[in-house]
Scaffold this motif. Sequence first.
Motif, PDB file in Angstrom:
ATOM      1  N   LEU A  77       0.851  -1.188   0.000  1.00 42.98           N
ATOM      2  CA  LEU A  77       0.000   0.000   0.000  1.00 42.98           C
ATOM      3  C   LEU A  77       0.885   1.236   0.000  1.00 42.98           C
ATOM      4  N   ARG A  78       0.599   2.168  -0.884  1.00 37.93           N
ATOM      5  CA  ARG A  78       1.356   3.419  -0.966  1.00 37.93           C
ATOM      6  C   ARG A  78       0.587   4.498  -0.209  1.00 37.93           C
ATOM      7  N   VAL A  79       1.290   5.204   0.684  1.00 40.07           N
ATOM      8  CA  VAL A  79       0.688   6.286   1.460  1.00 40.07           C
ATOM      9  C   VAL A  79       1.491   7.561   1.252  1.00 40.07           C
ATOM     10  N   ASP A  80       0.846   8.693   1.484  1.00 38.50           N
ATOM     11  CA  ASP A  80       1.515   9.979   1.285  1.00 38.50           C
ATOM     12  C   ASP A  80       2.487  10.326   2.406  1.00 38.50           C
ATOM     13  N   ASP A  81       2.119  10.015   3.647  1.00 44.33           N
ATOM     14  CA  ASP A  81       2.939  10.359   4.807  1.00 44.33           C
ATOM     15  C   ASP A  81       3.075   9.110   5.680  1.00 44.33           C
ATOM     16  N   LEU A  82       4.180   8.391   5.511  1.00 45.28           N
ATOM     17  CA  LEU A  82       4.374   7.108   6.181  1.00 45.28           C
ATOM     18  C   LEU A  82       4.380   7.254   7.697  1.00 45.28           C
ATOM     19  N   ASP A  83       5.074   8.240   8.209  1.00 55.87           N
ATOM     20  CA  ASP A  83       5.148   8.415   9.666  1.00 55.87           C
ATOM     21  C   ASP A  83       3.771   8.668  10.266  1.00 55.87           C
ATOM     22  N   ALA A  84       3.006   9.556   9.644  1.00 54.61           N
ATOM     23  CA  ALA A  84       1.674   9.870  10.164  1.00 54.61           C
ATOM     24  C   ALA A  84       0.758   8.656  10.077  1.00 54.61           C
ATOM     25  N   TYR A  85       0.824   7.919   8.973  1.00 52.55           N
ATOM     26  CA  TYR A  85      -0.045   6.752   8.816  1.00 52.55           C
ATOM     27  C   TYR A  85       0.326   5.661   9.820  1.00 52.55           C
ATOM     28  N   CYS A  86       1.621   5.445  10.034  1.00 52.04           N
ATOM     29  CA  CYS A  86       2.056   4.442  11.010  1.00 52.04           C
ATOM     30  C   CYS A  86       1.608   4.820  12.416  1.00 52.04           C
ATOM     31  N   ALA A  87       1.695   6.096  12.747  1.00 49.79           N
ATOM     32  CA  ALA A  87       1.222   6.547  14.066  1.00 49.79           C
ATOM     33  C   ALA A  87      -0.281   6.295  14.197  1.00 49.79           C
ATOM     34  N   GLU A  88      -1.009   6.564  13.130  1.00 49.72           N
ATOM     35  CA  GLU A  88      -2.457   6.374  13.127  1.00 49.72           C
ATOM     36  C   GLU A  88      -2.829   4.900  13.324  1.00 49.72           C
ATOM     37  N   ILE A  89      -2.177   4.008  12.584  1.00 46.79           N
ATOM     38  CA  ILE A  89      -2.571   2.597  12.677  1.00 46.79           C
ATOM     39  C   ILE A  89      -2.069   1.932  13.954  1.00 46.79           C
ATOM     40  N   THR A  90      -0.918   2.370  14.474  1.00 51.72           N
ATOM     41  CA  THR A  90      -0.477   1.797  15.750  1.00 51.72           C
ATOM     42  C   THR A  90      -1.396   2.241  16.884  1.00 51.72           C
ATOM     43  N   ALA A  91      -1.937   3.445  16.772  1.00 50.42           N
ATOM     44  CA  ALA A  91      -2.913   3.897  17.769  1.00 50.42           C
ATOM     45  C   ALA A  91      -4.189   3.059  17.717  1.00 50.42           C
ATOM     46  N   ARG A  92      -4.454   2.455  16.544  1.00 54.47           N
ATOM     47  CA  ARG A  92      -5.635   1.606  16.387  1.00 54.47           C
ATOM     48  C   ARG A  92      -5.316   0.128  16.621  1.00 54.47           C
TER      49      ARG A  92
END
Length: 129
Positions: A77-92
């Motif tokens: 999966l390609r995302v625009d902001d890897l750090d922000a997306y990783c923070a988001e999914i680890t929070a979930r």
Amino acid sequence: MEIAQVRLLVTDFAACYRFYADVLGLKPQSGATEGPYEKFSAHTGSAGIALQDRAMMAQILRELEDAAAGHRSLVVLRVDDLDAYCAEITARGATLLHGPAPMTDRMRVAHLRDPEGNLVELQQWLLLR
């Protein structure tokens, strides 16, 4: 986010390359017949199928080669902001196996597993082709 590719982790890279290029007629991106990586597409701009040497993925994940030997594929999966997306999914509740970290000079990646143990790669492109 977009689905970038389904990547097959292979042991006999050259044989798999010939199958997807010569038998199925998919277009290789770079012509790397011996690997360790090649992306194939049906037409320009489409999400594709990629081959990656299984031992290379084991090194990236810093696992023993035997542990990675059971993996046959991963979803990319390609995302625009890897750090922000990783923070988001680890929070979930997601647990990252690796990254975010550079994979090449053109991309950063992170890896995790789904509940069935399938590998998922998240990638952020730093430089366009």
